[in-house]
Write a protein that holds these residues in place. Structure first.
Motif, PDB file in Angstrom:
ATOM      1  N   LEU A   1       3.944  -0.157  -9.333  1.00  0.00           N
ATOM      2  CA  LEU A   1       2.555   0.092  -8.961  1.00  0.00           C
ATOM      3  C   LEU A   1       1.680  -1.110  -9.293  1.00  0.00           C
TER       4      LEU A   1
ATOM      5  N   ALA B   1       2.277   1.709  -3.488  1.00  0.00           N
ATOM      6  CA  ALA B   1       1.244   2.217  -4.388  1.00  0.00           C
ATOM      7  C   ALA B   1       1.040   3.707  -4.170  1.00  0.00           C
ATOM      8  N   SER B   2       1.012   4.113  -2.908  1.00  0.00           N
ATOM      9  CA  SER B   2       0.805   5.527  -2.600  1.00  0.00           C
ATOM     10  C   SER B   2       1.972   6.370  -3.089  1.00  0.00           C
ATOM     11  N   VAL B   3       3.184   5.933  -2.806  1.00  0.00           N
ATOM     12  CA  VAL B   3       4.371   6.682  -3.211  1.00  0.00           C
ATOM     13  C   VAL B   3       4.466   6.742  -4.734  1.00  0.00           C
ATOM     14  N   SER B   4       4.139   5.623  -5.411  1.00  0.00           N
ATOM     15  CA  SER B   4       4.224   5.595  -6.866  1.00  0.00           C
ATOM     16  C   SER B   4       3.310   6.644  -7.483  1.00  0.00           C
ATOM     17  N   HIS B   5       2.096   6.751  -6.938  1.00  0.00           N
ATOM     18  CA  HIS B   5       1.169   7.775  -7.434  1.00  0.00           C
ATOM     19  C   HIS B   5       1.751   9.172  -7.242  1.00  0.00           C
ATOM     20  N   GLU B   6       2.350   9.413  -6.075  1.00  0.00           N
ATOM     21  CA  GLU B   6       2.889  10.741  -5.782  1.00  0.00           C
ATOM     22  C   GLU B   6       4.091  11.069  -6.674  1.00  0.00           C
TER      23      GLU B   6
ATOM     24  N   SER C   1       2.554  -3.993  -6.951  1.00  0.00           N
ATOM     25  CA  SER C   1       2.028  -3.791  -5.607  1.00  0.00           C
ATOM     26  C   SER C   1       0.520  -4.006  -5.572  1.00  0.00           C
ATOM     27  N   LYS C   2      -0.178  -3.630  -6.661  1.00  0.00           N
ATOM     28  CA  LYS C   2      -1.616  -3.880  -6.721  1.00  0.00           C
ATOM     29  C   LYS C   2      -1.916  -5.366  -6.688  1.00  0.00           C
TER      30      LYS C   2
ATOM     31  N   GLU D   1       0.828  -1.201   0.000  1.00  0.00           N
ATOM     32  CA  GLU D   1       0.000   0.000   0.000  1.00  0.00           C
ATOM     33  C   GLU D   1       0.868   1.260   0.000  1.00  0.00           C
ATOM     34  N   PHE D   2       1.991   1.200   0.726  1.00  0.00           N
ATOM     35  CA  PHE D   2       2.914   2.339   0.758  1.00  0.00           C
ATOM     36  C   PHE D   2       3.521   2.574  -0.629  1.00  0.00           C
TER      37      PHE D   2
END
Length: 631
Positions: free
Chosen positions: A369, A315-320, A372-373, A312-313
């Protein structure tokens, strides 16, 4: 022993007058003459009775004599019966040869000498009788040997009984020593009602009861109060009676009231006649192992939670990260646009390095990403119906330019049943991503002037008219039409070696001579899908290959084969790992065949889901996903 007994002689002829003549000739032999007016009737009679010899006519309606003889020789029961052809057919050598090749022992053309025919038949009658006599003698000999064998067995049984008694006495002594010396295991002997009849020293040590305290008591005293209420002891004995043994792991109770975890086996004891005589229960204290297992389970759950948090981390960092990276990539490409302004040679070189590095980083972020999904269970299949052939051909456009730069020959080979598929139900985007990863690797690791081949087949599919497909395995524009493929190849080769319009890329012939326009053949054929049908797609290259010891590692995240060629190529090390996860999300498999300097073949299979005419909705999609066995 009877030596002069009548035997059966089978006379086969479609003309009764011929049969009458044969009977008149053979009547002096005093044997059973059996008629058959056709080959079929002869075969039926051979199913019921044994015959010493068969006199067989050649020219008969239905099954002729040659065919009848061949059928007789094919059956184990009748293959050794001698056959004599008696016929008015031409004495040409080829007919005689055919008669002998059909299994006959003689070929007698009409008109024939009655005495000669009778003599020949008499020889086979005598041979049959002697064979039967030998069989009878053999049977008598077998019976005599059987009686001798039974007598010997009776004597051996007596000897075995004496030895058995000695062994039994020794066994009882060993059992006594076992019960008195084994201290790490509790051994309990129970009667048919579950009452204790023997209590080992190991049981005394583990439970704390002496044998005098428990003798004659029910074995449920070692179970917890809750298990006694739930009739666990009785259920354990019932299981041992039904299956011969019953295993369990549960809490038990000692004399002092303390509980411990034990692993036990109860076995039913039966005598030689199968009558139940009691039970034996063996158990050991496994409390420490239980505690270790519980701690491992807790540690596993904590690790899974940590891994989920990590995914989840990421995925979040990848989006940012993608937001500023897209800006870097966009403005860098803008700088390279001549309409913005000219750059000097060094500035253009540095800017292109920025674009290349940003694209590589963006690809890495996208792969991380997606990976991780998958690990977080958030990547789902988005099913739709589409043409598999068109998608595979479209995937070639991604590598077309790079293949052209390295003069790589790209070709496709599609099986007829794949060409006949109107559509498939799958996630088109993910299939295209899988193909992109495999094709990119193939182009990346294939030296100049090599070749790349895409193959597709369907396991468990049947094409109604597969035989009419033209040039399915050719190296044409899409492997579907040999003529169209050759024209595309000629056009591509004449266009300064351009592979962009060559066979593998479908080129101009893709839509005109390819799978979709294979004349009436491609349009009218249908593919029958059996349960469990699977699409298998392979990408084969003539590249550098992968050593056997590294072939399993290439599917791991951030894994790359360590070679000079690999180090020269940019890559995230996630492509094959992501591909493997996506294929497994489908419930499919992926595998590799490779030899160093001989090339590699990456293949994957996915279930071929049933066709559906329902519009793609959330409900339809959920049902299709369940069909893959994945959620």
């Amino acid at each position: 022993m009877q030596s002069d007994f009548p035997v059966n002689i089978l006379l086969v002829d479609d003309r009764p007058q011929n049969l009458l003549a044969l009977e008149a000739i053979l009547e002096p032999l005093n044997q059973n003459l059996v008629r058959a007016l056709s080959g079929q009737e002869a075969l039926k009679r051979l199913l019921r009775d044994d015959y010493a010899v068969i006199l067989l006519d050649v020219q008969m309606p239905g099954i002729d004599g040659f065919e009848t003889a061949q059928l007789i020789k094919e059956r184990e029961k009748t293959r050794h019966i001698p056959i004599i052809f008696v016929t008015a057919i031409s004495t040409d050598e080829r007919y005689i040869t055919q008669g002998y090749s059909s299994g006959a022992v003689d070929y007698i053309p009409k008109p024939f000498n009655p005495d000669i025919l009778k003599s020949k038949v008499s020889v086979f009658v005598d041979l049959f009788k002697k064979t039967e006599q030998i069989k009878q003698q053999a049977e008598l000999l077998r019976q005599s040997e059987q009686r001798d064998k039974e007598r010997q067995m009776a004597e051996q049984k007596l000897e075995l009984d004496r030895k058995h008694m000695a062994v039994l006495a020794e066994s009882e002594e060993r059992f006594r020593l076992l019960m008195e010396n084994v201290r790490d295991y509790a051994i309990l002997l129970l009667d048919t009602e579950g009452n204790i009849t023997n209590w080992s020293l190991g049981a005394q040590r583990i439970f704390g009861y002496s044998d005098a305290e428990v003798m004659g008591l029910h074995a449920d005293l070692i179970f917890t109060e809750e298990d006694r209420k739930n009739e666990i002891p009785e259920a354990e004995m019932s299981g041992a009676i039904a299956d011969g043994r019953a295993e369990d792991e549960r809490w038990h109770i000692r004399k002092d009231g303390t509980h411990f975890w034990a692993s036990g086996i109860m076995t039913s004891l039966r005598d030689a006649e199968g009558n139940l005589r009691g039970f034996v229960k063996v158990l050991s204290d496994t409390t420490e192992r239980k505690r270790l297992q519980d701690s491992l389970i807790v540690a596993k759950e904590e690790a899974e939670r940590a891994n989920l948090a990590k995914s989840e981390f990421i995925a979040s960092v990848s989006h940012e990260l993608r937001t500023p990276l897209n800006a870097i990539l966009g403005f860098s490409k803008l700088l390279l646009n001549p309409r913005v302004g000219d750059l000097n040679e060094d500035q253009e070189l540095y800017t292109r390095d920025i674009v290349q590095s940003a694209e590589h980083l963006l690809q890495l972020i996208n792969d991380i990403l997606d990976l991780s999904k998958i690990e977080a269970g958030k990547l789902e299949l988005e099913l739709s119906q589409f043409s598999l052939i068109e998608l595979l051909d479209q995937s070639l456009t991604i590598i077309r330019e790079k293949a052209k730069q390295h003069n790589l020959k790209v070709q496709t080979q599609y099986a007829p049943e794949v060409l006949a598929l109107d559509s498939v139900l799958a996630d088109a985007r993910k299939i295209k991503q899988i193909m992109y990863n495999l094709l990119s690797n193939a182009v990346k690791f294939t030296p100049d002037n090599g070749s790349i081949t895409i193959r597709a087949l369907c396991e468990g599919c049947d094409s109604d008219d597969a035989g009419t497909t033209n040039g399915v395995n050719s190296s044409g524009a899409n492997g579907a039409n040999g003529n169209g493929a050759n024209r595309s190849n000629a056009k591509a080769n004449s266009a300064k070696g351009s592979r962009a319009k060559s066979s593998g890329a479908r080129a101009n012939g893709a839509n005109s001579n390819g799978a979709n326009s294979n004349g009436a053949n491609g349009a009218k054929r249908k593919t029958a899908r059996r349960e469990g049908a699977r699409i298998v797609v392979s990408v084969e290259d003539t590249g550098i290959g992968i050593p056997a010891e590294a072939q399993q590692r290439v599917f791991g995240a951030f894994e790359q084969v360590d070679s000079s060629h690999t180090r020269q190529q940019q890559g995230t090390g996630l492509g094959l790992a992501l591909t493997k996860r996506m294929v497994e999300l489908y419930g499919g498999d992926i595998w590799l065949q490779s030899e160093v300097d001989q090339g590699s073949t990456f293949s994957f299979s996915i279930p071929l889901l049933p066709e559906t005419r329902v519009a793609e909705t959330d409900t339809a999609r959920d049902s299709a996903v369940k069909a893959t066995g994945k959620t």
